[in-house]
Design a protein around this motif. Structure first.
Motif, PDB file in Angstrom:
ATOM      1  N   LYS A 121     -67.687  30.280   7.048  1.00  0.00           N
ATOM      2  CA  LYS A 121     -66.899  29.094   7.357  1.00  0.00           C
ATOM      3  C   LYS A 121     -67.059  28.760   8.831  1.00  0.00           C
ATOM      4  N   SER A 148     -64.269  21.215   8.901  1.00  0.00           N
ATOM      5  CA  SER A 148     -64.768  22.549   8.592  1.00  0.00           C
ATOM      6  C   SER A 148     -65.691  22.494   7.381  1.00  0.00           C
ATOM      7  N   THR A 183     -67.307  25.356   4.442  1.00  0.00           N
ATOM      8  CA  THR A 183     -67.286  26.715   3.911  1.00  0.00           C
ATOM      9  C   THR A 183     -68.347  26.854   2.838  1.00  0.00           C
TER      10      THR A 183
END
Length: 758
Positions: free
Chosen positions: A181, A753, A755
């Motif tokens: 991540k 973000s 992941t």
């Protein structure tokens, strides 16, 4: 006695591991959630009673959040976790985000120095953290987080007079998996987390490695020193090994390492009373909502913490056995300009905290009488050795208030739960505790030449040694130096609990219980100016009556938990400011208080929309002692949290997940609103009280993520404190001089973000 108990516990650990005949392969891994149908809430499994049980079956006020929910709610540290739980208040410390102060149900520690124990016990994989340094990063790759409210001294022991925070990490599994991540946000925030799980020998040996890095630029700026304040740069590594040596014996080993570096928090001079405050402070009064620091120093605070844990689990006949052995090492060095001005009124020029703890616990658990009796017995040993050197400067005086505590604790415990009538159970448990406290004081004093008394940085030539403060009061035991070692002190006490619970038809539980908890006494700080100041303080006690109900309704689409309590709090360990300049603080057993309140937690599933919320109400009141009539510090009378999650499936593409939550805490008094003097208790003025008060405020956060159907990839956009609330996380202790400083909390932050899971 302590050494004999320790040897017995260690021997029991080894023998139990060798003889354990039938556990490891069949025992389920600790988890916060069991599989459930898509149209019902998941069952939550907790270890609040040292065994795995459904949350709905545990007669304790406990909040449990799964690892997936921790990530979805953006709960990345203990402060954020506390904000999601009713009746919990957290307070910042003078040295940044490497430390924290927690209070539950109005019971809080008096300080952060190692002469005072915490009121909330922090446990990670069953290991007690005596000092909270580095515990924020224990939330990386968690299986579950549990917050137990009220005294928990019977099963958790070690200063859980307010409650316990029970964190369980993900253990190695026998399959190859992992994730990576990466996140980026404003203030040049960068986050990286990597997890890899590797099966080494199928069904017998597996390893799991976690790495996390978090950094961001300063939330404030010091233009005079051309540097950031309230920044962050942290690294964390955890390596775990699980070995199922036979079908009957499991060993879990874990090592973690934390390193954090940050400049001091954003201290600003927010309160100044013209005509009463020192006139030379006037140019440094902060503007409204200011994030500009005028501190005369801008030190770096550095934390290094590492932990070793070994857990052996097995069975002896029908008895489950567990041994938990741990070593923890802490090394912190920092400083703090706590008045936020270039004038050396309260400069902690150096603050070091270094030492280690060792712990050993053994547990035996079993059932009897056709499984109508659940029982657990065990023993515990703890040893902590710490060196703490706070060196502060106030004008022309430099004080080195070094202390060297050596704390030891031994205990044995037992708890039984017996179903003596269908669905009706009696629980009773107790722990026999003995604490031994040792202390060595080695304070020194220095004088700064008058010409440099007002300068932030005085040259070494202007600093000369001064007399040992113990000499004048007859305590100095080293004629050639400065040293005082008082006699050891011992505390023996018996926390216990007794209660009844009844399982309702369907999915429900009603319970009532009484618990008694203690927090150990100890030695004073080293800043006193009289021999009487160094009189040790005694243990404090809480008696708590609690009742509650837990309900699962509408085919597991609604889960409710309601609890109420009444507590009497006696021999309260309260910090009292005996002298304003330089500040002299003592810990008093300051009378009694009563605290009552209630908590509500609810989770509902409406279609695919999941809603959760909590409410905590606390009414604390001093009833005896010097603080009667003043406010109880470090308590928010009202806390609440509301949140929601909505997954939206997009055919052929993936799932869009929407999340939002809002947390609120009411007014908090950071310090006492009255001062203890030689002639009695003196209330502070309204201005002085305002300077240690944070009005109620709320924080809004949200996250939108998208999980791709054909790729193991999740993209997210997140935001915290979206309304950009400006609030204080802590106040200085200068209100007796009609001015005060505060630590400003984090501003609005946002970012993206990605992941990737494999």
């Amino acid at each position: 006695m302590g050494r004999r108990i320790a040897c017995l516990l260690l021997a029991g650990s080894v023998l139990g591991g060798v003889n354990a005949p039938a556990f490891a392969q069949t025992a389920p891994a600790t988890s916060a959630a069991e599989p459930a149908a898509q149209d019902e809430l998941q069952d939550i499994v907790v270890t609040a009673q040292r065994r795995e049980e459904r949350l709905q079956d545990v007669p304790i006020a406990v909040s449990a959040i799964s690892g997936a929910d921790l990530e979805g709610r953006q709960i990345g540290d203990v402060n954020a976790l506390a904000a999601n739980v009713p009746a919990v208040t957290f307070t910042a410390t003078p040295y940044g985000n490497n430390d924290l102060i927690l209070a539950i149900r109005g019971v809080a520690p008096g300080g952060v120095l190692p002469n005072v124990d915490q009121a909330v016990g922090i446990y990670v994989d069953g290991v007690y953290y005596a000092r909270p340094e580095g515990s924020n990063f224990a939330l990386v790759d968690l299986a579950s987080a549990e917050v137990l409210r009220g005294p928990q001294g019977t099963l958790f022991g070690r200063n859980t007079i307010a409650g316990a925070l029970n964190l369980t990490t993900n253990k190695p599994r026998y399959e190859f998996e992992g994730s990576l991540k990466a996140s980026y946000g404003n203030y040049d925030a960068l986050g990286l987390t990597g997890i890899v799980n590797v099966p080494i020998i199928d069904g017998r040996l597996a390893a799991r490695i976690v790495y996390s890095h978090v950094q961001h630029d300063g939330y404030g700026y010091n233009p005079a020193l051309n540097g950031p304040v309230a920044d962050q740069n942290d690294d964390f590594v955890r390596a775990s090994l699980r070995a199922d040596i036979t079908n009957d014996l499991r060993v879990d080993l874990s090592f973690d390492y934390y390193n954090g570096v940050n400049h001091q928090p954003l201290w600003v001079l927010a309160y100044y009373q013209a005509g009463l405050s020192p006139a030379n402070l006037a140019p440094y009064v902060a503007a409204p909502r200011s994030r500009v620091s005028t501190a005369g120093i801008n030190p770096l605070n550095r934390s290094t913490v590492y932990d070793f844990t070994g857990t052996i689990t097995g069975t002896i006949g029908e008895v489950t056995f567990k041994s938990i052995t741990a070593y923890r090492d802490i090394d912190f060095e920092g400083a703090s300009d706590q008045d936020g001005t270039p004038i050396p009124n309260a400069d902690v020029r150096n603050f070091t905290l270094a030492g280690h703890q060792i712990t050993q616990e053994v547990q035996f658990l079993g059932q009897a009488f056709d499984d109508r009796l659940d029982w657990v017995v065990g023993g515990y040993y703890f040893r902590e050795q710490i060196a703490n050197s706070p060196i502060s400067r106030v004008g022309a005086v430099i004080q080195d208030n070094s202390i060297n505590p050596d704390n030891e604790s031994m205990s044995v415990f037992a708890q039984l739960t017996y179903e003596f009538l269908p669905q009706l159970r009696l629980t009773a448990g107790a722990r026999l505790v003995q604490d031994i406290r040792k202390m060595v004081y080695t304070p020194r004093r220095f004088a700064v030449a008058a010409a440099f008394a007002g300068m932030a940085e005085a040259p070494a030539s202007a600093i000369t040694p001064a007399a040992c403060p113990f000499t004048a009061i007859g305590l100095n035991q080293d004629p050639s130096g400065c040293r005082y070692r008082p006699p050891n002190i011992k505390f023996s006490y018996v926390p216990f609990t007794v209660g009844l619970d009844y399982r309702l038809a369907g999915d429900g539980l009603v319970y009532a219980k009484f618990s008694r908890g203690f927090r150990s006494g100890g030695f004073q700080q080293a800043s006193g100016t009289t021999a009487a100041f160094f009189t040790p303080f005694s243990e404090e006690k809480v008696d708590s009556w609690e009742g509650g109900v837990k309900l699962g309704l509408f085919d597991k689409r609604l889960r409710l938990g309601l609890s109420g309590y009444y507590s009497t709090y006696s021999d309260i360990q309260q910090n009292a400011i005996l002298q304003a300049t330089p500040v002299v603080i003592t810990t008093l057993n300051a009378g009694e208080a009563e605290i009552y309140g209630g908590e509500l937690e609810a989770t509902a599933l409406i279609g695919k929309l999941r809603l959760n919320g909590s409410l905590g109400l606390i009414h604390p009141k001093f009833t005896k002692g010097p603080f009667v009539g003043s406010e109880v510090p470090t308590v928010a009378h009202t806390t609440f949290h509301v949140g929601g999650d909505l997954p939206i499936e997009i055919a052929g593409a993936g799932t869009l997940n929407l999340h939002a939550d809002y947390t609120y805490q009411s007014k908090v008094y950071f310090l006492n609103t009255a001062r203890v003097t030689a002639t009695g208790t003196v209330p502070y003025t309204p201005f002085q009280i305002a300077s240690v008060t944070q009005p109620g405020y709320g924080l809004l956060s949200a996250q939108v993520s998208f999980e791709f159907e054909r790729l193991p990839l999740t993209l997210a956009v997140y935001g915290k404190n979206l309304t950009d609330e400006y609030y204080a996380g802590r106040a200085g202790s200068f209100y007796g001089n009609n001015y005060n400083s505060i630590v400003i909390g984090a501003p609005r932050t946002y970012g993206v973000s990605a992941t990737y899971r494999f």
